[in-house]
Design a protein around this motif. Sequence first.
Motif, short mmCIF file in Angstrom:
data_model
loop_
_atom_site.label_atom_id
_atom_site.label_comp_id
_atom_site.label_asym_id
_atom_site.label_seq_id
_atom_site.Cartn_x
_atom_site.Cartn_y
_atom_site.Cartn_z
N ALA A 233 0.80 -1.22 -0.01
CA ALA A 233 0.02 -0.04 -0.13
C ALA A 233 0.75 1.17 0.02
N ILE A 234 2.19 1.16 0.13
CA ILE A 234 2.97 2.35 0.11
C ILE A 234 3.67 2.46 -1.16
N PRO A 235 3.77 3.65 -1.88
CA PRO A 235 4.30 3.87 -3.23
C PRO A 235 5.67 3.17 -3.37
N LEU A 236 6.41 3.18 -2.35
CA LEU A 236 7.84 2.38 -2.68
C LEU A 236 7.66 1.11 -2.48
N GLN A 237 6.54 0.64 -1.93
CA GLN A 237 6.17 -0.97 -1.53
C GLN A 237 6.83 -1.41 -0.15
N ARG A 238 7.45 -0.78 0.88
CA ARG A 238 8.18 -1.27 1.77
C ARG A 238 8.22 -0.16 2.75
N LEU A 239 8.37 -0.50 4.08
CA LEU A 239 8.84 0.19 5.26
C LEU A 239 10.23 0.86 4.77
N GLY A 240 10.52 2.17 5.40
CA GLY A 240 11.53 2.82 5.45
C GLY A 240 12.68 2.08 6.43
N ASN A 241 13.97 2.29 6.56
CA ASN A 241 14.88 1.93 7.60
C ASN A 241 15.41 2.95 8.15
N LYS A 242 15.96 2.86 9.25
CA LYS A 242 16.68 4.15 10.24
C LYS A 242 17.88 4.90 9.53
N THR A 243 18.46 3.88 8.53
CA THR A 243 19.69 4.56 7.86
C THR A 243 19.09 5.50 6.89
N GLU A 244 17.97 5.06 6.21
CA GLU A 244 17.59 6.11 5.20
C GLU A 244 16.87 7.45 6.09
N VAL A 245 16.32 7.30 7.26
CA VAL A 245 16.07 8.55 7.90
C VAL A 245 17.29 9.30 8.34
N ALA A 246 18.40 8.90 8.78
CA ALA A 246 19.66 9.17 9.16
C ALA A 246 20.26 9.96 8.10
N HIS A 247 20.19 9.50 6.80
CA HIS A 247 20.67 10.11 5.80
C HIS A 247 19.92 11.57 5.34
N SER A 248 18.87 11.43 5.39
CA SER A 248 18.14 12.64 5.16
C SER A 248 18.22 13.61 6.41
N ALA A 249 18.25 13.21 7.60
CA ALA A 249 18.92 14.17 8.89
C ALA A 249 20.19 14.92 8.16
N LEU A 250 21.15 13.81 7.82
CA LEU A 250 22.47 14.32 7.51
C LEU A 250 22.40 15.41 6.53
N TYR A 251 21.82 15.48 5.54
CA TYR A 251 21.46 16.20 4.57
C TYR A 251 20.85 17.64 5.08
N LEU A 252 19.89 17.66 5.86
CA LEU A 252 19.21 18.68 6.44
C LEU A 252 20.30 19.36 7.60
N ALA A 253 21.20 18.42 8.38
CA ALA A 253 21.86 19.09 9.09
C ALA A 253 23.26 19.71 8.46
#
Length: 291
Positions: A233-253
Amino acid sequence: MAQPPPDVEGDDCLPEYRHLFCPDLLRDQVAFITGGGSGIGFRIAEVFMRHGCHTVIASRSLPRVLTAAKKLAAATGRRCLPLSVDVRDAPGVMAAVDQALQEFGKVDILVNCAAGNFLCPAGALSFNAFKTVIDIDTIGTFNVSRVLYEKVFQNRGGVIVNITATLGLRGQVLQVHAGSAKAAVDAMTRHLAVEWGPRHVRVNSLAPGPISGTEGLRRLGGPQAGRSTSVPAIPLQRLGNKTEVAHSALYLASSLSSYVTGAMLVVDGGAWLTLPNQARGQVDSAPLAKL
Ligand code: HXC
Ligand code: NAP
């Protein structure tokens, strides 16, 4: 499409890490990360440290942050200061920031990741339960931001990343407390970005979707949560993982996002656009009767 970066289920460091960003992106910077002893906050601390950053990880449980700090320092070779602090307690936050400054002499980045959540129908939610989540998520975020601004950021600039959620974007059952708390933080992001921009402080929100290997998913996703990462039901068809969130946080930081402020970066594989209300099926019929 690229495979997601590897991750591990528990609060452990990654056995191997392949840099996608420049390894010295945050070299010798210092990040203060609330909720950094577990889940998403732990992985953000690790990824920041793998990019040269020192960290302060702060949450209520001293054993939790002590254990996490040892793992993080051993895996990355950077320094990690564990502090016991309740973000609801403003004097305690002031003391913790003073300890961080004593240890490192500066703070460059704040990640507000501490939060509390559970499923509960609005009609059964006690007044104190609603207040508790607002106190941790919203007031806690203000407390730490306000103290770091006063003591550090107003004079030397800084970056704030607020970890929020998409719950309030469409409205979701059993989540009036967390959805309201996080929506208020997203508003706070925009207010502080406008008011503190002239002082060279960037403020952004990062809103994860359902993320594997986290307490949030365990609490909200029910007993089956995380058994499989496939979610059609998710467009990318899967759960995300913590590393993916951390990479986005790294971009913003980091300076990669030097002209980004007041924004909300949704990191959810498109989930909020399409995901049906899974939470409804995870509670027993008694509290549902009060919906
Ligand atoms: C209903 C509940 C409850 C529950 C607690 N309360 N748990 N009400 N259902 N499951 C009520 C209590 O009865 C009490 O109200 C009030 O909330 C405060 O409870 P305490 O236990 O005294 O609070 P405290 O010790 O401060 O703990 C805070 C907490 C706890 C939020 C209740 O669960 C906690 O520490 N959580 C931190 C970890 C966490 O939640 N991680 C997940 C984050 S995930 P009364 O009226 O009895 O006094 C997340 C995901 C977002 O945020 C989006 C995902 C898509
Ligand atoms: P988690 O591991 O439970 O993280 C929450 C952290 O906050 C814990 O380390 C906890 O440590 C700390 N904390 C709670 N209350 C605190 C307080 N009063 N003072 C200081 N620290 C406090 O859960 P998670 O799932 O990784 O969630 C991390 C963040 O991502 C949260 O902001 C959450 O809302 C957000 N999020 C998660 C998901 C998901 O799928 N997991 C989705 C959307 C958003 P102590 O118990 O030691 O205090």
